[in-house]
Design a protein around this motif. Structure first.
Motif, PDB file in Angstrom:
ATOM      1  N   GLY A  46      64.154   7.151  71.929  1.00 21.73           N
ATOM      2  CA  GLY A  46      64.376   7.727  70.608  1.00 21.73           C
ATOM      3  C   GLY A  46      63.541   8.955  70.327  1.00 21.73           C
ATOM      4  N   SER A  47      62.861   9.511  71.336  1.00 22.30           N
ATOM      5  CA  SER A  47      62.053  10.711  71.110  1.00 22.30           C
ATOM      6  C   SER A  47      62.947  11.938  70.984  1.00 22.30           C
ATOM      7  N   LEU A  48      62.507  12.887  70.183  1.00 22.21           N
ATOM      8  CA  LEU A  48      63.264  14.109  69.968  1.00 22.21           C
ATOM      9  C   LEU A  48      63.166  14.998  71.201  1.00 22.21           C
ATOM     10  N   ASP A  49      64.310  15.424  71.718  1.00 17.76           N
ATOM     11  CA  ASP A  49      64.301  16.389  72.806  1.00 17.76           C
ATOM     12  C   ASP A  49      63.687  17.699  72.323  1.00 17.76           C
ATOM     13  N   VAL A  50      63.302  18.559  73.266  1.00 21.76           N
ATOM     14  CA  VAL A  50      62.740  19.866  72.923  1.00 21.76           C
ATOM     15  C   VAL A  50      63.525  20.942  73.664  1.00 21.76           C
ATOM     16  N   PRO A  51      63.465  22.183  73.189  1.00 21.98           N
ATOM     17  CA  PRO A  51      64.162  23.262  73.897  1.00 21.98           C
ATOM     18  C   PRO A  51      63.638  23.419  75.324  1.00 21.98           C
ATOM     19  N   ALA A  52      64.457  23.996  76.188  1.00 22.94           N
ATOM     20  CA  ALA A  52      64.054  24.226  77.575  1.00 22.94           C
ATOM     21  C   ALA A  52      62.765  25.042  77.612  1.00 22.94           C
ATOM     22  N   ALA A  53      61.757  24.522  78.287  1.00 17.92           N
ATOM     23  CA  ALA A  53      60.436  25.161  78.279  1.00 17.92           C
ATOM     24  C   ALA A  53      60.440  26.517  78.968  1.00 17.92           C
TER      25      ALA A  53
ATOM     26  N   ARG B  10      57.699   8.409  64.594  1.00 15.39           N
ATOM     27  CA  ARG B  10      56.680   8.365  65.632  1.00 15.39           C
ATOM     28  C   ARG B  10      57.302   8.642  66.999  1.00 15.39           C
ATOM     29  N   ALA B  11      58.508   8.126  67.203  1.00 16.99           N
ATOM     30  CA  ALA B  11      59.184   8.401  68.469  1.00 16.99           C
ATOM     31  C   ALA B  11      59.486   9.889  68.603  1.00 16.99           C
ATOM     32  N   TRP B  12      59.888  10.538  67.514  1.00 13.13           N
ATOM     33  CA  TRP B  12      60.145  11.982  67.554  1.00 13.13           C
ATOM     34  C   TRP B  12      58.892  12.740  67.965  1.00 13.13           C
ATOM     35  N   LEU B  13      57.730  12.290  67.507  1.00 13.78           N
ATOM     36  CA  LEU B  13      56.490  12.993  67.833  1.00 13.78           C
ATOM     37  C   LEU B  13      56.196  12.957  69.329  1.00 13.78           C
ATOM     38  N   VAL B  14      56.684  11.912  70.019  1.00 15.02           N
ATOM     39  CA  VAL B  14      56.509  11.860  71.466  1.00 15.02           C
ATOM     40  C   VAL B  14      57.190  13.060  72.114  1.00 15.02           C
TER      41      VAL B  14
END
Length: 210
Positions: free
Chosen positions: A87-94, A9-13
Motif C-alpha cells: 500500500g505504499s505510494l509509488d514515486v516518479p522514476a528517479a 503511514r504506508a504512503w510514507l514508505v
C-alpha cells in the motif's frame, strides 16, 4: 490507529524513496542540503486558507499533465502514481530529474478534495524537481495544466516540515471541502547514512482557472 492513518503511514514508505540520494552518495559535507521552510511559512494555528486569498470553485476531474511553480523555477511534466506493495505510494522514476507525480487513485488537481503531488528532492546526479520546495513562500503560485485544456491555478497557504515520526497524516492527506493541493518531497534533518529524516509539505488551494 485507524485505517486512514495506516494507509498514510504506508504512503510514507514510498515517499521516503524521494530522499537524499545525491547527498548520501557524494557526501553531505561537500553538498548543499535542500532548502528548508522557515517558521514564517508555517500555519499560524491549524490548517487554514491564507487570509484574503480567493477561493475558486472546483473543476470536474481531469488528468494533470504539467506543473509549473514560477517561484522556484519548476516546469515539469506529470505522471500518475499508484500504490506499490504493502500500500505504499509509488514515486516518479528517479532517473528523470524533472518529473512530478500525482496520486492517480485519488483527487486530480483542481477537483474537489485533496490532490497529492510528489517529487524527488534529488537523484544520483543532483537536485531534482522539488529540490527547492522548502523555499516556497505563502502566496506563491502553482499552475497545473490538465488534459481538458484548462490550467488550475493554486495559491500556497503554508509550507511546513515534519520528522517522519511526527508526520500529521490527517492534516496532509485528509479530505477538503474545496480544491486543495499538497506538494510533498523529503526534508528535515539529514543523515549521511540514510538521507533526509522527514518531509516538506506545501499546502495550497485553487484560486483561479485559465
Amino acid at each position: 490507529m485507524d485505517r486512514t492513518t495506516l494507509r498514510s503511514r504506508a504512503w510514507l514508505v514510498g515517499i521516503a524513496a524521494l530522499c537524499g540520494v545525491w547527498l548520501v552518495q557524494n557526501g553531505a559535507a561537500t553538498r548543499t542540503v535542500a532548502p528548508q521552510p522557515s517558521t514564517a511559512e508555517a500555519f499560524a494555528a491549524g490548517p487554514e486558507l491564507r487570509p484574503g486569498s480567493p477561493v475558486a470553485g472546483p473543476l470536474r476531474a481531469s488528468e494533470p499533465v504539467r506543473i509549473r511553480i514560477p517561484g522556484i523555477r519548476v516546469d515539469a511534466p506529470m505522471t500518475g502514481l499508484g500504490l506499490g506493495a504493502g500500500g505504499s505510494l509509488d514515486v516518479p522514476a528517479a532517473e528523470d530529474r524533472n518529473l512530478a507525480g500525482w496520486f492517480r487513485n485519488g483527487t486530480p488537481p483542481g477537483a474537489k478534495g485533496t490532490a497529492i503531488v510528489a517529487g524527488h528532492v534529488d537523484n544520483a546526479e543532483g537536485p531534482s524537481v522539488f529540490y527547492a520546495l522548502g523555499s516556497l513562500e505563502k502566496g506563491a503560485r502553482v499552475e497545473i495544466d490538465r488534459r481538458d485544456g484548462r490550467t488550475a491555478v493554486f495559491s500556497v497557504d503554508a509550507v511546513e516540515v515534519y520528522d517522519n515520526e511526527d508526520f500529521p497524516d490527517r492534516r496532509v492527506y485528509g479530505d477538503s471541502p474545496h480544491a486543495a493541493l499538497r506538494l510533498i518531497t523529503c526534508g528535515g534533518g539529514f543523515s549521511p547514512q540514510t538521507g533526509y529524516q522527514g518531509n516538506v509539505v506545501a499546502y495550497a488551494h485553487l484560486t483561479g482557472v485559465r
